[in-house]
Scaffold this motif. Structure first.
Motif, PDB file in Angstrom:
ATOM      1  N   PRO A  75       4.695 -21.665  25.875  1.00  0.00           N
ATOM      2  CA  PRO A  75       5.397 -22.908  26.194  1.00  0.00           C
ATOM      3  C   PRO A  75       4.465 -23.932  26.847  1.00  0.00           C
ATOM      4  CG  PRO A  75       6.781 -21.046  26.726  1.00  0.00           C
ATOM      5  CD  PRO A  75       5.423 -20.478  26.371  1.00  0.00           C
ATOM      6  N   GLY A  76       4.552 -25.146  26.340  1.00  0.00           N
ATOM      7  CA  GLY A  76       3.707 -26.224  26.848  1.00  0.00           C
ATOM      8  C   GLY A  76       2.443 -26.431  26.045  1.00  0.00           C
ATOM      9  N   THR A  77       2.193 -25.608  25.028  1.00  0.00           N
ATOM     10  CA  THR A  77       0.993 -25.732  24.202  1.00  0.00           C
ATOM     11  C   THR A  77       1.274 -26.620  22.992  1.00  0.00           C
ATOM     12  OG1 THR A  77       0.285 -23.489  24.793  1.00  0.00           O
ATOM     13  CG2 THR A  77      -0.723 -24.462  22.837  1.00  0.00           C
ATOM     14  N   LEU A  78       0.362 -27.546  22.742  1.00  0.00           N
ATOM     15  CA  LEU A  78       0.376 -28.379  21.536  1.00  0.00           C
ATOM     16  C   LEU A  78      -0.826 -27.998  20.695  1.00  0.00           C
ATOM     17  CD1 LEU A  78       1.193 -31.146  19.958  1.00  0.00           C
ATOM     18  CD2 LEU A  78      -0.825 -31.998  21.158  1.00  0.00           C
ATOM     19  N   TYR A  79      -0.627 -27.849  19.389  1.00  0.00           N
ATOM     20  CA  TYR A  79      -1.774 -27.786  18.490  1.00  0.00           C
ATOM     21  C   TYR A  79      -1.503 -28.713  17.316  1.00  0.00           C
ATOM     22  CZ  TYR A  79       0.687 -24.287  15.555  1.00  0.00           C
ATOM     23  OH  TYR A  79       1.584 -23.621  14.764  1.00  0.00           O
ATOM     24  N   ALA A  80      -2.559 -29.399  16.875  1.00  0.00           N
ATOM     25  CA  ALA A  80      -2.447 -30.370  15.793  1.00  0.00           C
ATOM     26  C   ALA A  80      -3.415 -29.986  14.688  1.00  0.00           C
ATOM     27  CB  ALA A  80      -2.745 -31.768  16.309  1.00  0.00           C
ATOM     28  N   LEU A  81      -2.886 -29.830  13.508  1.00  0.00           N
ATOM     29  CA  LEU A  81      -3.681 -29.466  12.339  1.00  0.00           C
ATOM     30  C   LEU A  81      -4.179 -30.760  11.696  1.00  0.00           C
ATOM     31  CD1 LEU A  81      -1.151 -26.747  11.289  1.00  0.00           C
ATOM     32  CD2 LEU A  81      -3.432 -26.336  12.235  1.00  0.00           C
ATOM     33  N   ASN A  82      -5.140 -31.386  12.368  1.00  0.00           N
ATOM     34  CA  ASN A  82      -5.600 -32.715  11.985  1.00  0.00           C
ATOM     35  C   ASN A  82      -6.631 -32.718  10.863  1.00  0.00           C
ATOM     36  OD1 ASN A  82      -7.417 -31.504  13.790  1.00  0.00           O
ATOM     37  ND2 ASN A  82      -8.247 -33.481  14.403  1.00  0.00           N
ATOM     38  N   LYS A  83      -7.013 -31.537  10.409  1.00  0.00           N
ATOM     39  CA  LYS A  83      -7.978 -31.434   9.311  1.00  0.00           C
ATOM     40  C   LYS A  83      -7.416 -30.555   8.197  1.00  0.00           C
ATOM     41  CE  LYS A  83     -11.863 -32.133  12.392  1.00  0.00           C
ATOM     42  NZ  LYS A  83     -13.051 -31.552  13.003  1.00  0.00           N
ATOM     43  N   ASN A  84      -6.085 -30.551   8.055  1.00  0.00           N
ATOM     44  CA  ASN A  84      -5.428 -29.716   7.045  1.00  0.00           C
ATOM     45  C   ASN A  84      -5.895 -28.267   7.167  1.00  0.00           C
ATOM     46  OD1 ASN A  84      -6.072 -32.587   5.578  1.00  0.00           O
ATOM     47  ND2 ASN A  84      -3.970 -31.918   5.268  1.00  0.00           N
ATOM     48  N   ASP A  85      -5.992 -27.814   8.412  1.00  0.00           N
ATOM     49  CA  ASP A  85      -6.571 -26.510   8.718  1.00  0.00           C
ATOM     50  C   ASP A  85      -5.756 -25.354   8.134  1.00  0.00           C
ATOM     51  OD1 ASP A  85      -8.576 -27.516  10.891  1.00  0.00           O
ATOM     52  OD2 ASP A  85      -6.624 -28.334  11.479  1.00  0.00           O
ATOM     53  N   GLU A  86      -6.426 -24.484   7.401  1.00  0.00           N
ATOM     54  CA  GLU A  86      -5.806 -23.239   6.941  1.00  0.00           C
ATOM     55  C   GLU A  86      -5.774 -22.287   8.134  1.00  0.00           C
ATOM     56  OE1 GLU A  86      -6.232 -19.920   3.370  1.00  0.00           O
ATOM     57  OE2 GLU A  86      -7.826 -21.397   3.665  1.00  0.00           O
ATOM     58  N   HIS A  87      -4.655 -21.585   8.317  1.00  0.00           N
ATOM     59  CA  HIS A  87      -4.528 -20.748   9.506  1.00  0.00           C
ATOM     60  C   HIS A  87      -3.491 -19.640   9.330  1.00  0.00           C
ATOM     61  CE1 HIS A  87      -1.432 -23.863   9.841  1.00  0.00           C
ATOM     62  NE2 HIS A  87      -0.768 -23.071  10.666  1.00  0.00           N
ATOM     63  N   TRP A  88      -3.590 -18.677  10.213  1.00  0.00           N
ATOM     64  CA  TRP A  88      -2.560 -17.658  10.399  1.00  0.00           C
ATOM     65  C   TRP A  88      -1.775 -18.035  11.644  1.00  0.00           C
ATOM     66  CZ3 TRP A  88      -1.256 -14.050   7.026  1.00  0.00           C
ATOM     67  CH2 TRP A  88      -2.201 -13.605   6.092  1.00  0.00           C
ATOM     68  N   LEU A  89      -0.466 -18.000  11.541  1.00  0.00           N
ATOM     69  CA  LEU A  89       0.394 -18.205  12.701  1.00  0.00           C
ATOM     70  C   LEU A  89       1.063 -16.873  13.002  1.00  0.00           C
ATOM     71  CD1 LEU A  89       1.703 -19.992  14.812  1.00  0.00           C
ATOM     72  CD2 LEU A  89       3.350 -20.736  13.065  1.00  0.00           C
ATOM     73  N   ARG A  90       0.820 -16.360  14.201  1.00  0.00           N
ATOM     74  CA  ARG A  90       1.349 -15.046  14.589  1.00  0.00           C
ATOM     75  C   ARG A  90       2.289 -15.202  15.780  1.00  0.00           C
ATOM     76  NH1 ARG A  90      -4.321 -13.801  13.528  1.00  0.00           N
ATOM     77  NH2 ARG A  90      -4.394 -12.712  11.526  1.00  0.00           N
ATOM     78  N   ALA A  91       3.404 -14.491  15.715  1.00  0.00           N
ATOM     79  CA  ALA A  91       4.404 -14.558  16.782  1.00  0.00           C
ATOM     80  C   ALA A  91       4.539 -13.191  17.438  1.00  0.00           C
ATOM     81  CB  ALA A  91       5.748 -15.004  16.218  1.00  0.00           C
ATOM     82  N   GLU A  92       4.253 -13.133  18.724  1.00  0.00           N
ATOM     83  CA  GLU A  92       4.489 -11.903  19.483  1.00  0.00           C
ATOM     84  C   GLU A  92       5.967 -11.799  19.838  1.00  0.00           C
ATOM     85  OE1 GLU A  92       1.780 -11.705  22.844  1.00  0.00           O
ATOM     86  OE2 GLU A  92       0.185 -12.577  21.610  1.00  0.00           O
ATOM     87  N   THR A  93       6.553 -12.917  20.219  1.00  0.00           N
ATOM     88  CA  THR A  93       7.991 -13.042  20.456  1.00  0.00           C
ATOM     89  C   THR A  93       8.467 -14.168  19.541  1.00  0.00           C
ATOM     90  OG1 THR A  93       7.743 -14.697  22.193  1.00  0.00           O
ATOM     91  CG2 THR A  93       7.703 -12.382  22.887  1.00  0.00           C
ATOM     92  N   ASP A  94       9.768 -14.376  19.440  1.00  0.00           N
ATOM     93  CA  ASP A  94      10.223 -15.535  18.674  1.00  0.00           C
ATOM     94  C   ASP A  94       9.569 -16.779  19.254  1.00  0.00           C
ATOM     95  OD1 ASP A  94      11.844 -14.012  17.038  1.00  0.00           O
ATOM     96  OD2 ASP A  94      13.729 -14.760  17.855  1.00  0.00           O
ATOM     97  N   LEU A  95       8.905 -17.546  18.395  1.00  0.00           N
ATOM     98  CA  LEU A  95       8.282 -18.797  18.795  1.00  0.00           C
ATOM     99  C   LEU A  95       9.206 -19.943  18.414  1.00  0.00           C
ATOM    100  CD1 LEU A  95       4.565 -18.480  17.587  1.00  0.00           C
ATOM    101  CD2 LEU A  95       5.337 -18.825  19.936  1.00  0.00           C
ATOM    102  N   HIS A  96       9.572 -20.764  19.362  1.00  0.00           N
ATOM    103  CA  HIS A  96      10.361 -21.968  19.097  1.00  0.00           C
ATOM    104  C   HIS A  96       9.400 -23.145  19.177  1.00  0.00           C
ATOM    105  CE1 HIS A  96      14.510 -20.304  19.294  1.00  0.00           C
ATOM    106  NE2 HIS A  96      13.810 -19.306  19.817  1.00  0.00           N
ATOM    107  N   LEU A  97       9.215 -23.802  18.043  1.00  0.00           N
ATOM    108  CA  LEU A  97       8.217 -24.849  17.912  1.00  0.00           C
ATOM    109  C   LEU A  97       8.871 -26.152  17.461  1.00  0.00           C
ATOM    110  CD1 LEU A  97       5.678 -22.679  15.877  1.00  0.00           C
ATOM    111  CD2 LEU A  97       5.692 -23.047  18.363  1.00  0.00           C
ATOM    112  N   ILE A  98       8.436 -27.256  18.031  1.00  0.00           N
ATOM    113  CA  ILE A  98       8.829 -28.576  17.559  1.00  0.00           C
ATOM    114  C   ILE A  98       7.653 -29.079  16.726  1.00  0.00           C
ATOM    115  CG2 ILE A  98       9.522 -30.907  18.197  1.00  0.00           C
ATOM    116  CD1 ILE A  98      11.530 -28.605  18.953  1.00  0.00           C
ATOM    117  N   CYS A  99       7.917 -29.326  15.453  1.00  0.00           N
ATOM    118  CA  CYS A  99       6.868 -29.671  14.499  1.00  0.00           C
ATOM    119  C   CYS A  99       7.107 -31.063  13.931  1.00  0.00           C
ATOM    120  CB  CYS A  99       6.849 -28.674  13.345  1.00  0.00           C
ATOM    121  SG  CYS A  99       6.792 -26.945  13.856  1.00  0.00           S
TER     122      CYS A  99
END
Length: 145
Positions: free
Chosen positions: A81-105
């Motif tokens: 909570p409180g973390t922002l990440y921006a995929l500003n270079k069309n970054d390919e990535h893995w998104l992993r959730a340890e717990t349910d992640l609630h994200l505002i995108c």
């Protein structure tokens, strides 16, 4: 002015569900804001390969714990909570959730509404999204006539 609640979106066509996530699309292209905004839940214990080749995305975590791993560098960033990440270079990535992640995108260009990831974790390009929106509007108009 546009006012919507999450409660009124759940289980409507704006509530898109996949195996690893659900995305409640609060703002879409049809809303005319120039971006789309989503409340996305990434389910605990999952990992999702994502590569938005045609969209830029900003993500803000409001609940849960997980990580983003950039492909191919392997660099890992913790999400909480409180973390922002921006995929500003069309970054390919893995998104992993340890717990349910609630994200505002947020997406630019905005999504039309029913997009899901293809086999490479990609949403269609903006031109295809626009064509789909026009076709959808034409279909809706024909059904109402």
């Amino acid at each position: 002015m546009i006012v919507r609640t999450l409660k009124e979106i759940i289980d409507t066509p704006r509530d898109i569900k996949a195996q690893n996530w659900c995305s409640r699309r609060l703002l879409l292209q049809e809303d005319g804001m120039g971006f789309s905004m989503h409340h996305t839940v990434i389910y605990a214990g999952t990992q999702t390969r994502i590569w938005y080749q045609h969209h830029l995305e900003g993500v803000y975590c409001v609940e849960g714990v997980g990580s983003v791993e950039l492909i191919p560098s392997g660099e890992i960033f913790r999400i909480e909570p409180g973390t922002l990440y921006a995929l500003n270079k069309n970054d390919e990535h893995w998104l992993r959730a340890e717990t349910d992640l609630h994200l505002i995108c947020t997406f630019n260009p905005p999504l039309v509404g029913d997009e899901t990831h293809d086999e490479n974790g990609v949403y269609a390009p903006a031109t295809e999204i626009a064509k789909a929106a026009v076709a959808r509007q034409a279909k809706t108009g024909a059904a109402q006539a």
